[in-house]
Structure formats: structure tokens, C-alpha cells
Design a protein around this motif. Structure first.
Motif, mmCIF file in Angstrom:
data_model
loop_
_atom_site.group_PDB
_atom_site.id
_atom_site.type_symbol
_atom_site.label_atom_id
_atom_site.label_comp_id
_atom_site.label_asym_id
_atom_site.label_seq_id
_atom_site.Cartn_x
_atom_site.Cartn_y
_atom_site.Cartn_z
ATOM 1 N N PHE A 46 -14.322 5.421 2.797
ATOM 2 C CA PHE A 46 -15.334 4.944 3.746
ATOM 3 C C PHE A 46 -16.157 3.824 3.114
ATOM 4 O O PHE A 46 -16.582 3.945 1.953
ATOM 5 N N TYR A 47 -16.399 2.783 3.903
ATOM 6 C CA TYR A 47 -17.249 1.657 3.480
ATOM 7 C C TYR A 47 -18.613 2.186 3.017
ATOM 8 O O TYR A 47 -19.152 1.755 2.002
ATOM 9 N N GLU A 48 -19.139 3.130 3.775
ATOM 10 C CA GLU A 48 -20.495 3.636 3.479
ATOM 11 C C GLU A 48 -20.524 4.345 2.126
ATOM 12 O O GLU A 48 -21.487 4.206 1.365
ATOM 13 N N GLY A 57 -13.889 -3.745 5.613
ATOM 14 C CA GLY A 57 -14.074 -3.813 4.158
ATOM 15 C C GLY A 57 -12.741 -3.975 3.433
ATOM 16 O O GLY A 57 -12.626 -3.681 2.232
ATOM 17 N N THR A 58 -11.747 -4.500 4.145
ATOM 18 C CA THR A 58 -10.394 -4.688 3.613
ATOM 19 C C THR A 58 -10.391 -5.527 2.334
ATOM 20 O O THR A 58 -9.769 -5.155 1.337
ATOM 21 N N THR A 59 -11.076 -6.672 2.381
ATOM 22 C CA THR A 59 -11.056 -7.615 1.262
ATOM 23 C C THR A 59 -11.689 -6.979 0.023
ATOM 24 O O THR A 59 -11.222 -7.162 -1.097
ATOM 25 N N TRP A 60 -12.734 -6.243 0.251
ATOM 26 C CA TRP A 60 -13.405 -5.507 -0.827
ATOM 27 C C TRP A 60 -12.415 -4.535 -1.479
ATOM 28 O O TRP A 60 -12.245 -4.505 -2.701
ATOM 29 N N ARG A 111 -20.561 -12.086 4.932
ATOM 30 C CA ARG A 111 -21.730 -12.335 5.771
ATOM 31 C C ARG A 111 -22.956 -11.569 5.262
ATOM 32 O O ARG A 111 -23.892 -12.162 4.742
ATOM 33 N N LYS A 112 -22.976 -10.256 5.417
ATOM 34 C CA LYS A 112 -24.134 -9.454 4.983
ATOM 35 C C LYS A 112 -23.740 -8.379 3.983
ATOM 36 O O LYS A 112 -24.502 -8.068 3.071
ATOM 37 N N GLY A 113 -22.591 -7.731 4.238
ATOM 38 C CA GLY A 113 -22.118 -6.698 3.309
ATOM 39 C C GLY A 113 -23.030 -5.488 3.218
ATOM 40 O O GLY A 113 -23.281 -4.960 2.141
HETATM 41 S S1 PPS Z 1 -10.765 -8.777 7.381
HETATM 42 O O1 PPS Z 1 -10.826 -10.167 7.958
HETATM 43 O O2 PPS Z 1 -10.430 -7.792 8.417
HETATM 44 O O3 PPS Z 1 -9.895 -8.687 6.215
HETATM 45 O O4 PPS Z 1 -12.276 -8.495 6.943
HETATM 46 P P1 PPS Z 1 -12.732 -7.315 5.982
HETATM 47 O O5 PPS Z 1 -12.574 -7.741 4.579
HETATM 48 O O6 PPS Z 1 -12.123 -6.028 6.403
HETATM 49 O O7 PPS Z 1 -14.275 -7.171 6.318
HETATM 50 C C1 PPS Z 1 -15.240 -8.143 6.022
HETATM 51 C C2 PPS Z 1 -16.553 -7.412 5.905
HETATM 52 O O8 PPS Z 1 -16.604 -6.740 4.627
HETATM 53 C C3 PPS Z 1 -17.749 -7.225 3.920
HETATM 54 N N1 PPS Z 1 -17.479 -7.244 2.475
HETATM 55 C C4 PPS Z 1 -18.178 -6.507 1.589
HETATM 56 N N2 PPS Z 1 -19.166 -5.613 1.766
HETATM 57 C C5 PPS Z 1 -19.686 -5.053 0.649
HETATM 58 N N3 PPS Z 1 -19.283 -5.340 -0.599
HETATM 59 C C6 PPS Z 1 -18.289 -6.245 -0.827
HETATM 60 N N4 PPS Z 1 -17.915 -6.520 -2.064
HETATM 61 C C7 PPS Z 1 -17.690 -6.858 0.314
HETATM 62 N N5 PPS Z 1 -16.705 -7.778 0.480
HETATM 63 C C8 PPS Z 1 -16.597 -7.997 1.801
HETATM 64 C C9 PPS Z 1 -17.957 -8.615 4.488
HETATM 65 O O9 PPS Z 1 -19.225 -9.107 4.163
HETATM 66 C C10 PPS Z 1 -17.760 -8.329 5.971
HETATM 67 O O10 PPS Z 1 -18.815 -7.522 6.511
HETATM 68 P P2 PPS Z 1 -20.141 -8.134 7.211
HETATM 69 O O11 PPS Z 1 -20.868 -6.949 7.771
HETATM 70 O O12 PPS Z 1 -19.671 -9.072 8.277
HETATM 71 O O13 PPS Z 1 -20.911 -8.811 6.141
#
Ligand code: PPS
Length: 308
Positions: A205-207, A62-65, A270-272
Motif C-alpha cells: 500500500f502507498y500509505e 505509486g508505480t514509479t516509486w 506532483r505532491k507525493g
Molecule cells: S504511472 O504513470 O501510473 O506510472 O504513475 P505512478 O508512478 O503510479 O504514480 C505517480 C504518483 O506517485 C507519486 N510518487 C511518489 N510518492 C511518494 N514517494 C515517491 N518517491 C514517489 N514517486 C512518485 C507521484 O508524485 C504521483 O502522485 P501525486 O499524488 O500525483 O503526486
């Protein structure tokens, strides 16, 4: 920012006849993408500014988030400012080394004026000493191992520079053995968990972020000493929701050429979700992972939620 060092600009002119998947190399006991070794000493000796901020995580946690939220908080919810460049140029990735002539993370950081926000996937023990000597703040995001594994598997399939993940079954074994880039998930989350007691580290935590993003964004704002009003907080919650980020070219990695990130295989956004692992693990695979999890987490107070 010096435009010659923008990764986005460099990518626009970048073509390659053939993209080769990188191999893993062990550096200080941890597997990394082999190009990482080219900058390894410079990464370890990196000198930061006391106000630099580190955004840290195991890959796909969840780094990008977290990066997008942090940029929004630091810019008081100003949407225009947060559209100034793709996330990988706004917040460069410390240890990444791209094939020439693309700039490395260190090149990109050098082109920014401090204080900078810097992304890393380094395990706690390999973070450049300077960050702790300068008493820098860091924000870490951790994600439950099953969803983290599923996300990493799909990323390795679609990112043509990542080592070949092999079959799903093989990948589960590799992940549990820590035989993937940036090493073991359990060592990573536990290392930063212990580290947070010694340094200025906010451990998220992501959760929790999925459950109540506003609560976690408030926590993050307070940690950064930002007192944001309700309107701004709500704007940040909205702008950083999965649905909005998925459509935002400055946050969704759609600016990466498709010969590197193949959208036909999987999307970066992808799914988030929390619990997507249930659509991938068989009953037997889940039992194996549970056993691994209980063994690895026996010596820590850290726990994860696998569903909400
Ligand atoms: S990286 O390449 O390591 O920087 O990737 P990272 O950003 O850590 O992880 C990508 C996953 O985070 C999900 N994601 C999100 N989830 C919820 N809300 C928001 N806004 C969000 N943005 C990114 C992203 O969909 C990837 O998870 P999965 O399970 O593959 O969908």
C-alpha cells in the motif's frame, strides 16, 4: 539492451506537429487507450521467463516509486547502476503502445535479457497467463481511491496523449464509473487482492510506504530473497524518497518531451502525499465518493487508509 529499442533514445529524436489525445477502446470488457489494441493479442500471449518479475498497479498508485525501489533492491543499492537509464527503459511497460516510430513495451522487453522486471497496469484477470504458469513473482501497489483519483486527474491534464479528463466534477464521475484508461479502480485493487492468495504476489500500500518506507522495503527485499544490510536499506530509503526522486532525471520523467508531458500543467512527481485529496474534494464530492467506496468495497476484506 539493444540501443535501437531504447525509448529514451527514440524520444530524443521524436517530434510531432500535433499531439492528439487518445480515445478509449474496450478490450475484454475493460477500457484502454486505443493504441493498446494494436498489440493486444501479443500482450495476452506474451511468454515470460520464470524469473521475470511483474510490478503491477492501477495507474498513479505509486508505480514509479515501487519500480525505483525494486531496481535498487535488485542492484543491492548501487546508485550508479540505477542511473543507467530512465525508469521506463529499465522496467518497460508491458501493454503500452506508443505512436510509431516509438518502441512499444513489447519491443523494449524483447530487447532485454531475462530475467526482466516488467511494469503493468493490467487488471488481474487480464495478466498474460504465462506469468502464472511460470509461477512468476509480482509486486502490486495499491493507493486509496481519493488520492489515486486526484493524481490521475492531474496526470490526464498534463499528459497530452491521455483522454481529455474534462472538468474536475466530470472526472470524479468518470473515475467512479471506471470510464478511464485501465478501467475501474475498485475492480483493480480487489482483483489483485483476491489474486494474491493464489500466486506469488506481494500486495503493498502507498500509505504504508509513506508511513514507514524502511519497513516496506524490507518486506519487498525478503519477498525477492535479498538480504540487505542496514546501510543499503537506508540508502534505498533515501534515494527513493519523494524529494530525491523528484530531482532524479532517471526517475522523474523529465526526459519525456514537454509536448507530451506538459510541466506547465502539472509535474509527474506532483505532491507525493497521503491526504492531498482534501485539497480537491468538496464536502459533497467526498460524500459521493464515500458512498461509492462503501458500496464497492462491501464484498472484500480489503480496506484503505485515506490519511495517516
Ligand atoms: S504511472 O504513470 O501510473 O506510472 O504513475 P505512478 O508512478 O503510479 O504514480 C505517480 C504518483 O506517485 C507519486 N510518487 C511518489 N510518492 C511518494 N514517494 C515517491 N518517491 C514517489 N514517486 C512518485 C507521484 O508524485 C504521483 O502522485 P501525486 O499524488 O500525483 O503526486
Amino acid at each position: 539492451m539493444n540501443s535501437t529499442m531504447s525509448l529514451n533514445e527514440a524520444l530524443k529524436n521524436h517530434q510531432r506537429d500535433k499531439v492528439e489525445r487518445l480515445k478509449l477502446v474496450t478490450l475484454d470488457g475493460v477500457p484502454f487507450l486505443d493504441l493498446t489494441q494494436l498489440n493486444w493479442e501479443n500482450v495476452k500471449n506474451f511468454h515470460c521467463h520464470p524469473d521475470d518479475l511483474l510490478i503491477a498497479s492501477y495507474p498513479k498508485a505509486g508505480t514509479t516509486w515501487l519500480q525505483e525501489i525494486t531496481d535498487m533492491v535488485l542492484n543491492d543499492g548501487d546508485l550508479e547502476k540505477c542511473r543507467r537509464a530512465p525508469i521506463y527503459d529499465r522496467i518497460p511497460f508491458l501493454e503500452i503502445v506508443e505512436p510509431k516510430p516509438l518502441p512499444s513495451g513489447l519491443d523494449q522487453i524483447a530487447a532485454l535479457t531475462p530475467p526482466r522486471v516488467i511494469k503493468t497496469h493490467l487488471p488481474f484477470q487480464l495478466v498474460p497467463k504465462s506469468f502464472w504458469e511460470q509461477d512468476c513473482k509480482a509486486i502490486y501497489i495499491a493507493r486509496n481511491g481519493k488520492d489515486n483519483l486526484v493524481s490521475y486527474y492531474h496526470f490526464d491534464l498534463m499528459n497530452k496523449e491521455q483522454p481529455d479528463p474534462g472538468t474536475w466534477e466530470q472526472y470524479i464521475m468518470k473515475f467512479m464509473a471506471g470510464n478511464v484508461a485501465w478501467g475501474s479502480w475498485s475492480d483493480h485493487v480487489k482483483g489483485w487482492w483476491s489474486g494474491k492468495d493464489k500466486h506469488q504476489i506481494l500486495y503493498l500500500f502507498y500509505e504504508d510506504m509513506k508511513e514507514n518506507p524502511k519497513r516496506e522495503i524490507c518486506k519487498l527485499s525478503q519477498f525477492l530473497g535479498k538480504d540487505l544490510n542496514e546501510d543499503i536499506l537506508d540508502r534505498i530509503v533515501n534515494h527513493t524518497s519523494f524529494e530525491v526522486m523528484k530531482e532524479n532525471p532517471m526517475a522523474n520523467y523529465s526526459t519525456i518531451p514537454t509536448f507530451l508531458f506538459d510541466p506547465k500543467v502539472s509535474s509527474f512527481m506532483r505532491k507525493g502525499k497521503v491526504g492531498n485529496w482534501k485539497e480537491h474534494f468538496t464536502v459533497a464530492q467526498n460524500e459521493i465518493f464515500d458512498e461509492y467506496y462503501h458500496q464497492k468495497m462491501a464484498d472484500t476484506s480489503l480496506t484503505f487508509r485515506f490519511q495517516l
